[in-house]
Design a protein around this motif. Structure first.
Motif, PDB file in Angstrom:
ATOM      1  N   THR A   1     -31.351 -46.403  46.637  1.00 57.24           N
ATOM      2  CA  THR A   1     -30.907 -46.081  45.287  1.00 57.24           C
ATOM      3  C   THR A   1     -29.395 -46.278  45.265  1.00 57.24           C
ATOM      4  O   THR A   1     -28.689 -45.736  46.111  1.00 57.24           O
ATOM      5  CB  THR A   1     -31.278 -44.621  44.946  1.00 57.24           C
ATOM      6  OG1 THR A   1     -32.691 -44.478  45.036  1.00 57.24           O
ATOM      7  CG2 THR A   1     -30.837 -44.251  43.543  1.00 57.24           C
ATOM      8  N   LEU A   2     -28.919 -47.092  44.319  1.00 53.02           N
ATOM      9  CA  LEU A   2     -27.497 -47.439  44.306  1.00 53.02           C
ATOM     10  C   LEU A   2     -26.943 -47.360  42.887  1.00 53.02           C
ATOM     11  O   LEU A   2     -27.425 -48.072  42.024  1.00 53.02           O
ATOM     12  CB  LEU A   2     -27.323 -48.849  44.877  1.00 53.02           C
ATOM     13  CG  LEU A   2     -25.902 -49.300  45.207  1.00 53.02           C
ATOM     14  CD1 LEU A   2     -25.349 -48.530  46.386  1.00 53.02           C
ATOM     15  CD2 LEU A   2     -25.867 -50.793  45.507  1.00 53.02           C
ATOM     16  N   PRO A   3     -25.893 -46.566  42.632  1.00 55.59           N
ATOM     17  CA  PRO A   3     -25.363 -45.533  43.510  1.00 55.59           C
ATOM     18  C   PRO A   3     -26.476 -44.536  43.891  1.00 55.59           C
ATOM     19  O   PRO A   3     -27.425 -44.388  43.146  1.00 55.59           O
ATOM     20  CB  PRO A   3     -24.305 -44.841  42.645  1.00 55.59           C
ATOM     21  CG  PRO A   3     -24.001 -45.768  41.519  1.00 55.59           C
ATOM     22  CD  PRO A   3     -25.203 -46.604  41.333  1.00 55.59           C
ATOM     23  N   ASN A   4     -26.310 -43.855  45.032  1.00 59.33           N
ATOM     24  CA  ASN A   4     -27.371 -42.968  45.495  1.00 59.33           C
ATOM     25  C   ASN A   4     -27.378 -41.652  44.704  1.00 59.33           C
ATOM     26  O   ASN A   4     -26.581 -41.470  43.793  1.00 59.33           O
ATOM     27  CB  ASN A   4     -27.271 -42.744  47.009  1.00 59.33           C
ATOM     28  CG  ASN A   4     -26.022 -41.976  47.405  1.00 59.33           C
ATOM     29  OD1 ASN A   4     -25.435 -41.247  46.605  1.00 59.33           O
ATOM     30  ND2 ASN A   4     -25.622 -42.122  48.658  1.00 59.33           N
TER      31      ASN A   4
ATOM     32  N   GLY B   1     -32.474 -49.206  40.500  1.00 62.79           N
ATOM     33  CA  GLY B   1     -31.318 -49.385  39.617  1.00 62.79           C
ATOM     34  C   GLY B   1     -31.268 -48.396  38.466  1.00 62.79           C
ATOM     35  O   GLY B   1     -30.657 -48.656  37.439  1.00 62.79           O
ATOM     36  N   ALA B   2     -31.900 -47.237  38.654  1.00 63.71           N
ATOM     37  CA  ALA B   2     -31.886 -46.215  37.603  1.00 63.71           C
ATOM     38  C   ALA B   2     -30.458 -45.760  37.303  1.00 63.71           C
ATOM     39  O   ALA B   2     -30.187 -45.238  36.235  1.00 63.71           O
ATOM     40  CB  ALA B   2     -32.743 -45.026  38.010  1.00 63.71           C
ATOM     41  N   ASN B   3     -29.558 -45.963  38.277  1.00 57.65           N
ATOM     42  CA  ASN B   3     -28.167 -45.551  38.075  1.00 57.65           C
ATOM     43  C   ASN B   3     -27.269 -46.734  37.712  1.00 57.65           C
ATOM     44  O   ASN B   3     -26.065 -46.704  37.960  1.00 57.65           O
ATOM     45  CB  ASN B   3     -27.641 -44.862  39.340  1.00 57.65           C
ATOM     46  CG  ASN B   3     -28.377 -43.559  39.616  1.00 57.65           C
ATOM     47  OD1 ASN B   3     -28.950 -42.962  38.716  1.00 57.65           O
ATOM     48  ND2 ASN B   3     -28.353 -43.123  40.865  1.00 57.65           N
ATOM     49  N   MET B   4     -27.845 -47.755  37.120  1.00 55.85           N
ATOM     50  CA  MET B   4     -27.097 -48.966  36.800  1.00 55.85           C
ATOM     51  C   MET B   4     -25.985 -48.697  35.789  1.00 55.85           C
ATOM     52  O   MET B   4     -25.069 -49.508  35.642  1.00 55.85           O
ATOM     53  CB  MET B   4     -28.077 -50.028  36.284  1.00 55.85           C
ATOM     54  CG  MET B   4     -27.524 -51.420  36.163  1.00 55.85           C
ATOM     55  SD  MET B   4     -27.123 -52.188  37.764  1.00 55.85           S
ATOM     56  CE  MET B   4     -26.063 -53.539  37.204  1.00 55.85           C
ATOM     57  N   ASN B   5     -26.078 -47.559  35.096  1.00 60.32           N
ATOM     58  CA  ASN B   5     -25.013 -47.267  34.126  1.00 60.32           C
ATOM     59  C   ASN B   5     -23.654 -47.077  34.799  1.00 60.32           C
ATOM     60  O   ASN B   5     -22.642 -46.975  34.120  1.00 60.32           O
ATOM     61  CB  ASN B   5     -25.358 -46.051  33.241  1.00 60.32           C
ATOM     62  CG  ASN B   5     -25.539 -44.780  34.029  1.00 60.32           C
ATOM     63  OD1 ASN B   5     -26.090 -44.809  35.118  1.00 60.32           O
ATOM     64  ND2 ASN B   5     -25.071 -43.656  33.494  1.00 60.32           N
TER      65      ASN B   5
END
Lengths: 126, 478
Positions: free
Chosen positions: B208-211, B238-242
């Motif tokens: 997960t990135l960012p973790n 990529g759920a944290n792609m924001n």
């Protein structure tokens, strides 16, 4: 069961040994940290496990934790009482709240586990 | 507590608008005529409106105030997206209509695929999966078929303990065995630790990135190299792609497969149970495995392509949640490349600003700089007998939503805070001020926290009882 004679893991499981049968559960500290336990899932009796293999899931209100087998061997008995009433683990982690019995392949594995005093020291560092 | 709408209408009231039947009834139908009541609430129109207004006013939502639920990206969603998605030209379509009649919708799907490829540096995207975890499953299925085709029997997927909790579940569902990789004292993947556990039996490194600590993997280049050297694919949740738009193109740094959460990053209201959208992007060598149908561009038209044979097949009915795709496309078009980068920059600045303020009164185990979110801890309040749960409940008394608590699991008494890019400085200051006040209350009057919340429609709920004996049913007369 005398808690002073138990072995403990870094993951907070306890082991009480009678001959080649190990009874396992989780420590009072772990039960307290998890909080109200609401669901427990174990593998079937007869399953073979290696030391530190995951052997169950403990679900509390705030988190889900894995149970690790402190020893290598075969699961010979599951405590169905705690599956039906998981709150027993919070009330009595060392007595009625035991999880399962495992017939050990080699008791020499116990050497790598903590003694009661070592576990308490470990908790002090945590 | 508010009763159900059924309870409010039990006293012979009715909102009856259906006239008595004045047509002859076919004798043959009489035996199957319904005898019992329909079981609808017996309530007039005004009662219905008041009931739902009452519920809406008791509810807490992003239109009321900050919603700093870490990992969830509860941000403001521009109304214009809703208006466009609600346009009859889109929502009046039927998914089974002929391609020739829905060229505009196909063009939108195609253009969104292209835009997501550009943002993520990927070669192709499917928009079919309808949730983040659905995207994960789709991505891992692609990896499974990729290795199957190559005749490689790889059993394991390495998942760092800083990954989203759904990752190991997606891996297991797909028949692989997840292997946990512990993060190091920085809260990151240590290349040396990865080398220890990776082997020729590793199919995928799924990170997960960012973790979930809100940290960007400092050694990402090295990490991807190690995985590729072992013949494994690298999957990015990529759920944290924001935090990365316009800053990092995952495909360009070697990520093979990734998913996005359009309902987080690309502005669809989120948290009400859906619908969501979890597109999956892959690089060239995996494109042939994407689900079908895919929308392709011909000289002057768009059509569905049902090839190639290697495709993992369909993962959802029709073409996914089209309505969410419309909102995402409108959002991307309106902001453009520069605007999307600003979204990420503001998400990062807001999180770092709030971490600095909150970090003065709470533990922050992994100090920054962070990306779009950070994880604080109330472990320093334990000496007063106060837990993270107490802090979270007390926040409700001050009229703000609590952050995500007790996640990620690798931080004790975790408070996972994601302020998002759409909150202004004054709001962040106010939230930090409340957090400070609660930390003082913990020391001076811990019972205030133990009893919280006191000002909400319902007080502290018995969560253990709700989990052990859930009862969601309601019976008339019960």
């Amino acid at each position: 069961m005398e808690i002073e004679e138990c072995f403990f893991t870094k993951e907070h499981e306890w082991v009480s040994v009678d001959g080649d049968v190990a009874t396992i559960g989780i420590s009072e500290y772990a039960a307290g940290e998890l909080g109200d336990i609401v669901f427990i899932e174990f593998p079937d009796v007869g399953q073979k496990v290696k030391q530190m293999d995951p052997v169950g899931t403990i679900e509390a209100v705030k988190t889900v934790a894995e149970l690790f087998s402190p020893v290598t061997g075969e699961i010979i008995e599951i405590n169905e009482e705690v599956v039906d009433n998981p709150e027993i683990v919070n009330k009595s982690p060392y007595e009625e709240g035991w999880f399962m019995k495992i017939r050990m392949d080699k008791s020499s594995e116990l050497d790598v586990l903590f003694s009661y005093e070592e576990y308490n020291d470990f908790l002090g560092e945590e | 507590m508010t009763g159900t709408i059924f309870e409010k209408g039990l006293h012979g009231r009715s909102g009856k608008y259906i006239p008595e039947n004045d047509c002859p009834v076919d004798e043959a139908l009489l035996p199957i005529q319904r005898k019992s009541s329909l079981g609808l609430p017996r309530i007039a129109e005004q009662g219905v409106i008041r009931h739902y207004m009452e519920l809406a006013s008791k509810n807490y939502h992003i239109d009321k105030g900050i919603y700093p639920l870490g990992s969830c990206t509860m941000k403001y969603n521009p109304v214009v997206n809703e208006e466009i998605a609600r346009d009859n030209a889109f929502c009046g379509l039927h998914p089974a209509q002929d391609e020739a009649d829905v060229q505009g919708a196909l063009e939108l799907i195609f253009n969104l695929q292209e835009a997501l490829c550009e943002i993520c540096g990927m070669d192709s995207f499917t928009l079919q999966p309808v949730a983040g975890a659905h995207g994960e499953l789709t991505g891992i299925m692609i990896a499974r078929d990729y290795f199957r085709e190559r005749g490689e029997d790889r059993k394991f997927v390495i998942v760092p303990d800083s990954a989203h909790g759904t990752n190991p579940a997606s891996v297991s569902t797909c028949g692989f065995t997840p292997v946990t990789l512990k993060s190091d004292e920085r809260g990151m993947i240590n290349p040396a630790d990865l080398k220890e556990i990776i082997s020729s039996e590793t199919a995928v490194l799924m990170l997960t990135l960012p973790n979930t600590l809100g940290l960007f993997e400092r050694d990402i280049g090295k990490i991807i190299e190690i995985a590729h050297d072992a013949g494994a694919l690298v999957y990015m949740d990529g759920a944290n792609m924001n935090a990365l738009m316009g800053i990092v193109q995952p495909g360009k740094i070697g990520i093979d497969i990734m998913h996005l959460n359009l309902h987080k990053t690309f502005s669809t209201p989120h948290g009400g149970g859906g619908p969501g959208s979890g597109p999956v992007g892959v690089r060239e060598h995996l494109s042939a495995f994407l689900p079908v149908p895919r929308v392709v561009k011909k000289i002057d038209s768009f059509e569905f392509s049902w090839g190639p044979e290697k495709s993992i097949g369909k993962v959802h009915s029709y073409f996914g949640n089209f309505n969410v795709l419309v909102k995402a496309y409108a959002y991307i078009c309106r902001l453009g490349a520069k605007g999307l980068r600003e979204v990420s920059e503001n998400a990062i600045i807001n999180a770092n600003y709030l971490m600095e303020l909150v970090g003065r009164f709470y533990d922050v185990k992994y100090p920054g700089p962070c990306m779009h979110e950070f994880v604080a801890s109330a472990v320093n309040l334990k000496k007063h007998g106060v837990s993270t749960l107490d802090v979270a409940k007390r926040l409700l008394d001050y009229g703000v939503h609590a952050p995500t608590v007790y996640f990620p699991l690798i931080v004790k008494e975790a408070l996972m805070i994601e302020p998002v890019e759409t909150e202004k400085k004054e709001t962040l200051d106010r939230f930090a001020g409340i957090m400070e006040k609660i930390s003082r209350e913990a020391a001076e009057n811990p019972d205030l926290l133990h009893e919280a919340p006191v000002s909400t429609p319902v007080r502290r709920l018995d969560e253990a009882c709700a989990a052990r004996n859930p009862d969601f049913r309601w019976y008339e007369g019960k």
